[in-house]
Design a protein around this motif. Structure first.
Motif, mmCIF file in Angstrom:
data_model
loop_
_atom_site.group_PDB
_atom_site.id
_atom_site.type_symbol
_atom_site.label_atom_id
_atom_site.label_comp_id
_atom_site.label_asym_id
_atom_site.label_seq_id
_atom_site.Cartn_x
_atom_site.Cartn_y
_atom_site.Cartn_z
ATOM 1 N N PHE A 45 0.837 -1.207 0.000
ATOM 2 C CA PHE A 45 0.000 0.000 0.000
ATOM 3 C C PHE A 45 0.870 1.254 0.000
ATOM 4 O O PHE A 45 0.536 2.257 -0.646
ATOM 5 C CB PHE A 45 -0.906 0.019 1.236
ATOM 6 C CG PHE A 45 -2.006 -1.005 1.219
ATOM 7 C CD1 PHE A 45 -2.493 -1.523 0.031
ATOM 8 C CD2 PHE A 45 -2.559 -1.468 2.410
ATOM 9 C CE1 PHE A 45 -3.509 -2.476 0.020
ATOM 10 C CE2 PHE A 45 -3.567 -2.408 2.419
ATOM 11 C CZ PHE A 45 -4.041 -2.916 1.216
ATOM 12 N N SER A 46 1.972 1.204 0.726
ATOM 13 C CA SER A 46 2.881 2.347 0.780
ATOM 14 C C SER A 46 3.429 2.673 -0.605
ATOM 15 O O SER A 46 3.500 3.839 -1.001
ATOM 16 C CB SER A 46 4.019 2.042 1.758
ATOM 17 O OG SER A 46 4.850 3.155 1.934
ATOM 18 N N GLY A 50 1.655 5.714 -2.548
ATOM 19 C CA GLY A 50 2.601 6.767 -2.214
ATOM 20 C C GLY A 50 2.481 7.240 -0.778
ATOM 21 O O GLY A 50 2.486 8.453 -0.513
ATOM 22 N N LEU A 51 2.405 6.286 0.159
ATOM 23 C CA LEU A 51 2.176 6.608 1.563
ATOM 24 C C LEU A 51 3.413 6.325 2.400
ATOM 25 O O LEU A 51 4.255 5.501 2.025
ATOM 26 C CB LEU A 51 1.016 5.764 2.117
ATOM 27 C CG LEU A 51 -0.329 5.869 1.389
ATOM 28 C CD1 LEU A 51 -1.259 4.773 1.894
ATOM 29 C CD2 LEU A 51 -0.941 7.241 1.615
ATOM 30 N N ALA A 59 -4.655 1.315 7.468
ATOM 31 C CA ALA A 59 -5.535 0.310 6.862
ATOM 32 C C ALA A 59 -5.880 -0.792 7.851
ATOM 33 O O ALA A 59 -6.974 -1.376 7.789
ATOM 34 C CB ALA A 59 -4.871 -0.291 5.618
ATOM 35 N N LEU A 60 -4.969 -1.083 8.776
ATOM 36 C CA LEU A 60 -5.257 -2.066 9.823
ATOM 37 C C LEU A 60 -5.800 -1.398 11.085
ATOM 38 O O LEU A 60 -6.801 -1.833 11.654
ATOM 39 C CB LEU A 60 -4.006 -2.871 10.166
ATOM 40 C CG LEU A 60 -4.162 -3.880 11.301
ATOM 41 C CD1 LEU A 60 -5.232 -4.921 10.966
ATOM 42 C CD2 LEU A 60 -2.835 -4.578 11.599
ATOM 43 N N ASN A 247 3.505 -4.964 11.922
ATOM 44 C CA ASN A 247 3.238 -3.895 10.956
ATOM 45 C C ASN A 247 4.512 -3.434 10.258
ATOM 46 O O ASN A 247 4.553 -3.273 9.033
ATOM 47 C CB ASN A 247 2.617 -2.685 11.658
ATOM 48 C CG ASN A 247 1.114 -2.761 11.776
ATOM 49 O OD1 ASN A 247 0.489 -3.724 11.331
ATOM 50 N ND2 ASN A 247 0.522 -1.762 12.393
ATOM 51 N N TYR A 248 5.568 -3.200 11.039
ATOM 52 C CA TYR A 248 6.756 -2.529 10.496
ATOM 53 C C TYR A 248 7.908 -3.473 10.197
ATOM 54 O O TYR A 248 8.852 -3.079 9.508
ATOM 55 C CB TYR A 248 7.185 -1.396 11.447
ATOM 56 C CG TYR A 248 6.059 -0.408 11.619
ATOM 57 C CD1 TYR A 248 5.666 0.405 10.549
ATOM 58 C CD2 TYR A 248 5.337 -0.328 12.797
ATOM 59 C CE1 TYR A 248 4.601 1.273 10.670
ATOM 60 C CE2 TYR A 248 4.264 0.542 12.925
ATOM 61 C CZ TYR A 248 3.896 1.332 11.857
ATOM 62 O OH TYR A 248 2.825 2.185 11.961
ATOM 63 N N MET A 249 7.826 -4.717 10.671
ATOM 64 C CA MET A 249 8.859 -5.677 10.320
ATOM 65 C C MET A 249 8.872 -5.931 8.816
ATOM 66 O O MET A 249 9.942 -6.134 8.217
ATOM 67 C CB MET A 249 8.635 -6.990 11.079
ATOM 68 C CG MET A 249 9.721 -8.038 10.848
ATOM 69 S SD MET A 249 11.391 -7.467 11.218
ATOM 70 C CE MET A 249 11.342 -7.326 13.003
#
Length: 411
Positions: A45-46, A50-51, A59-60, A247-249
């Motif tokens: 999605f990023s 372009g996020l 989104a979560l 989320n960020y892993m």
């Protein structure tokens, strides 16, 4: 004279028991399948929209936030209109909304579908345990509850894995369509298999002055307890840290020195299987040596796992994630059962408040830690999570001295 209500309870070995177990397993599976399928797609999605990582994580977090806020209202609605109608409506509506999200023209419209999905999904976790407690014979309840929880774990893992694979080979829209379609099938089987409630008694919504007073007194009693507010915070911190890590892993593993594909990153979610063992083991240990001793140990293990994820050697990172995952499921099992033990007659409300805090942690912490990613990528996220875990460890150590509640109070 034998109580006809007791005779009519669903017992192990009967066709009704098998149908109930199949239905509630699918209910738990579908809830987490429809809720968490977006998590491995946050890096995608990023790129597509372009996020920033923090923005894509909404989104979560927007769906778990909607679920958290809707849990208590959903339990009231089921008290008024019945368990099965509310659960069936939740499953069908969430599946349809997920299907429609495949046609979202942009990220903003996707978020609208996601928050609506979270709100309607609250109708299942808020009601399923009440249905089982009302309809299943007490001697058969444990295995039914275990199957329901196993369904949630398998659904969460499968949704993440499936969406990662489908999106990697096709598009995220194809993943949304597949997840929604399977959710519809699960909802139909759930509706067909789940027996109608036989022991449900409708209760009025708490709109009267007496109803509001009783609710307020129950809330005051729960927050006046010496341990429950700290256990609510524990649920908030546990889930917030857990969702943040996953989320960020993915953003970390798609970059150097790892450079993994979306489908390979999705395989990380197989570590959820560790949670199945952790839940059973920590429950047994809590019975053996006490919840107060197991909970702080899980926090220490969580802290050690986090520190291992700072390594640039992939096997060590995976070990760290596995340790963290084990500690999360173990801590959640202990904390949630402790809430039920201390809540007294307000068990349903206590469980709803715990779950609300739990999912609010997912929503708030899961997104806000994205700001630390923007500041210093994984090192920043890890530092924020270490800080939260240290606070929750201090809470767990405080709970070690908590006075136990008696099983019954003599009058």
């Amino acid at each position: 004279m034998q109580d006809p209500t007791a005779v009519a309870l669903i017992k192990a070995g009967t066709p009704a028991y098998r149908r109930t177990n199949i239905a509630l397993f699918l209910g738990g599976f579908s809830t987490f399948w429809l809720l968490y399928w977006v998590q491995p797609l946050l890096p995608l999605f990023s790129r597509v929209f372009g996020l920033s990582p923090a923005a894509s994580s909404v989104a979560l977090s927007i769906s778990t936030g909607g679920l958290a806020l809707a849990l208590i209202p959903a339990s009231f609605i089921s008290d008024r209109f019945g368990r099965k109608p509310v659960m069936c409506t939740a499953m069908f509506a969430a599946a349809v909304l997920t299907l429609l999200s495949a046609f979202a023209p942009g990220f903003g419209s996707l978020l609208v579908f996601r928050i609506l999905c979270g709100v309607v999904l609250a109708g299942l976790p808020a009601v399923a345990m009440a249905y089982l407690a009302e309809e299943i014979d007490p001697l058969s309840l444990g295995s039914s509850m275990g199957l329901y929880i196993a369904g949630t774990a398998l659904g969460g893992m499968s949704g993440r894995l499936t969406s990662a694979w489908v999106a990697d080979f096709f598009t995220w829209r194809a993943a949304a369509g597949f997840v929604g379609a399977l959710g519809l099938i699960a909802a139909f089987v759930f509706w067909r298999f789940l027996p109608k409630s036989q022991h449900f008694s409708a209760r009025a919504l708490p709109t009267s002055a007496a109803g509001r007073k009783a609710l307020w007194q129950a809330i005051q009693g729960l927050f006046g307890d010496a341990g429950l507010p700290w256990l609510f915070f524990t649920g908030f911190a546990l889930m917030g840290c857990f969702v943040s890590l996953y989320n960020y892993m993915g953003f970390r593993l798609e970059r150097a020195p790892f450079n993994l594909s979306d489908s390979t990153i999705g395989m990380i979610f197989t570590l959820y299987l560790v949670g199945t063992f952790a839940s059973a083991w920590s429950g047994k240990m809590a019975d053996k040596i006490g919840r107060r001793h197991v909970l702080w140990g899980m926090k220490v293990l969580m802290l050690a796992g986090l520190l291992l994820t700072l390594s640039n050697w992939l096997p060590l990172v995976i070990v760290g994630i596995a340790m963290f995952t084990f500690a999360f499921f173990g801590g959640h099992t202990v904390a949630s059962s402790w809430v039920g033990r201390r809540a007294g007659p307000a068990k349903a409300l206590g469980a709803s408040l715990y779950l609300s805090a739990y999912y609010l942690g997912s929503s708030l912490v899961g997104s806000l830690t994205g700001l630390f990613w923007a500041a210093d990528q994984w090192t920043g996220v890890c530092a924020a999570l270490v800080f939260i875990v240290l606070i929750s460890l201090a809470v767990a150590l405080r709970l070690r001295s908590l006075q136990a509640k008696p099983l019954a109070v003599a009058h």
